[in-house]
Design an enzyme around this catalytic site. Sequence first.
Site, PDB file in Angstrom:
ATOM      1  CG  ASP A 105     -19.399 -32.228 -12.796  1.00 38.72           C
ATOM      2  OD1 ASP A 105     -20.323 -31.418 -12.707  1.00 38.72           O
ATOM      3  OD2 ASP A 105     -18.323 -32.120 -12.176  1.00 38.72           O
ATOM      4  CG  ASP A 117     -21.091 -26.495 -12.832  1.00 40.54           C
ATOM      5  OD1 ASP A 117     -20.018 -26.672 -12.244  1.00 40.54           O
ATOM      6  OD2 ASP A 117     -21.341 -25.482 -13.529  1.00 40.54           O
ATOM      7  CD  GLU A 145     -20.122 -25.507  -7.865  1.00 37.09           C
ATOM      8  OE1 GLU A 145     -18.968 -25.122  -7.698  1.00 37.09           O
ATOM      9  OE2 GLU A 145     -20.703 -25.428  -8.969  1.00 37.09           O
ATOM     10  CG  HIS A 158     -12.862 -28.724 -10.222  1.00 38.49           C
ATOM     11  ND1 HIS A 158     -13.835 -29.227  -9.380  1.00 38.49           N
ATOM     12  CD2 HIS A 158     -13.516 -27.976 -11.134  1.00 38.49           C
ATOM     13  CE1 HIS A 158     -15.019 -28.803  -9.778  1.00 38.49           C
ATOM     14  NE2 HIS A 158     -14.848 -28.042 -10.843  1.00 38.49           N
ATOM     15  CG  ASP A 159     -14.037 -24.784  -9.081  1.00 39.32           C
ATOM     16  OD1 ASP A 159     -13.480 -24.863 -10.188  1.00 39.32           O
ATOM     17  OD2 ASP A 159     -15.231 -25.094  -8.888  1.00 39.32           O
TER      18      ASP A 159
HETATM   19  C1  NOJ Z   1     -18.380 -24.559 -11.058  1.00 35.09           C
HETATM   20  C2  NOJ Z   1     -17.316 -25.534 -11.458  1.00 35.09           C
HETATM   21  O1  NOJ Z   1     -16.873 -26.214 -10.319  1.00 35.09           O
HETATM   22  C3  NOJ Z   1     -16.229 -24.734 -12.135  1.00 35.09           C
HETATM   23  O2  NOJ Z   1     -15.064 -25.474 -12.353  1.00 35.09           O
HETATM   24  C4  NOJ Z   1     -16.790 -24.208 -13.429  1.00 35.09           C
HETATM   25  O3  NOJ Z   1     -15.820 -23.399 -14.052  1.00 35.09           O
HETATM   26  C5  NOJ Z   1     -18.044 -23.372 -13.158  1.00 35.09           C
HETATM   27  N1  NOJ Z   1     -18.946 -23.995 -12.242  1.00 35.09           N
HETATM   28  C6  NOJ Z   1     -18.796 -23.102 -14.437  1.00 35.09           C
HETATM   29  O4  NOJ Z   1     -19.378 -24.268 -14.913  1.00 35.09           O
END
Ligand code: NOJ
Length: 544
Positions: free
Chosen positions: A100, A202, A269, A330-331
């Site tokens: 990542d 990210d 992302e 994970h979000d």
């Molecule tokens: C996206 C990530 O997937 C998330 O987990 C993170 O908190 C934020 N970006 C900030 O880096």
Amino acid sequence: MSQQAEWWKQTTVYQIYPRSFYDSNGDGIGDIEGIIQKLDVLHALGVETLWCSPFYKSPQADFGYDIADYLSIAPEYGSMEDAERLIKEVHDRDMKIVFDMVLNHTSDQHGWFVESKSSRDNPKRDWYIWRDGKGKGLPPNNWKSMTGGSGWTYDEQTDQWYWATFLPFQPDLNYRNPEVKQQMFDIVRHWLSKGVDGFRLDIFNAIFKDTSFEDNPFSWRPLPSEDNPDGFFQSNVHTINHPDTFQFAQELRAVIDEFDTPKRFLVGEVFGPTEKICDYCGDGSDGLHLVFLFKSLHVPMTAKGFGELLDEYETHFQAPLMPTYVFGNHDRPRRDKTEEQARLQRLFQYTARGVPFLYYGEEIGMKHHSLPLKTALDPMAEKYKWIPQWMATFMVKQGILLNRDECRTPMQWDASPNAGFTTADAAPWLPLHPDHTKRHVAAQRTSDSLWTCIQRLLQLRKQHPSLHAGTLERLPSSHKDLLSYQRNHQDAPTIRVYLNFGKQTITLPTQAGTCLFSTHTPRAQELPLPTQLRPYEGVIIQCP
Ligand code: NOJ
């Protein structure tokens, strides 16, 4: 359409959230050694590429998405030797590994930011985005962060404000400063030289902000969504998906292409309409290799919903571009409600034309775990602790997750205490889902289960060029609950996929071919060609 050959177009990805995966030293949090110890299980499952959420040095305020040193490993996860060994062990099993990379921001504890903050004339001042306010207590403009509220934070000592797209302890780097760009490209090169096969990027679409610093216009949208980042009553025209970020994708691609034995890849992302974010991939050879397409996270479990998704992705990600299929990360809330749905979703994900991403635990149907907002460890939840629990629970049903602890509970490995995630006497960093005594990898590896169903799907995908490299053609539907398509490859038999999204039995509209797979009998190798599709059944048929 051309048939694809590059490995990243044919691969299947498995996301590991290291903190929750496997704890090898009994401190309650997962670690790199833990990942290494579980590689054989992942290899047996059949996934080809692993993506690990960050384990670089970090104060862990956002569990690794706040990096304090891009070139060292957080001691709680292991050492540089462990990271190097992980890369080697993955490659020894003929698999790939993607790290990542958080380019957009650092931790506020990063040495660069500490310097930058120290005075207005520090040489690193311009490495971050500092501006004068509009007057006492007033930020430079109305820009909102992705998590709501102003994205500007006031620094009393230097009497200026710094910009943070996500949370205030994650200040954005200033990519208009050539030193920053150079530094970050060198970091990317460093890891590629160590053998990393690529990066997940990210919040890539936040990297460039408009130099005018003009206010963002008003929008009626209260909350952002996957396909429209406008929200909090603001249209993010100056902060998200800026034209310079698309240009930057090309520059980064050129850096990645310096390494070509083997070729490496980037998956970004990004959020926005499908017809816009496909531009991050350029013409397929000069941008990001892939971007996450998140509409799937909310797609209704209907033939119409999945059919429209397929059509939209096929329209905007025609070869040589490649769509991605993601049902969790994970979000986001874990989506699998019933076993039948999980199987149908996996069948779709592994047979559509695209790169499928599986989030740890999805192979055993791990469930979303509702946890109290008030005691959340997730820093995003901190902002929303005033929200009543019932409302947070309601929002999860809408696909909005305020407390991301809920989808990050420890992996369930076996029937031992703590589900084998950590030692019996250790306290896992997050509570296990209560169903861990029954739902775990050990039980599912030895029975007809979701795990073996996915294993079989992965085997078939690898065996059949039509599935891993063919084109996709929608077939006319004879029933409202039926979704069907075929995969064609010039050198291999055509494969047809039929998915019944309804409660009724449907007559299968073909009488020819060999049935390779059914969601309802996942282990059988050779099945008689069914005449009917049972409720929520999906099948793969090889044409004669
Ligand atoms: C996206 C990530 O997937 C998330 O987990 C993170 O908190 C934020 N970006 C900030 O880096």
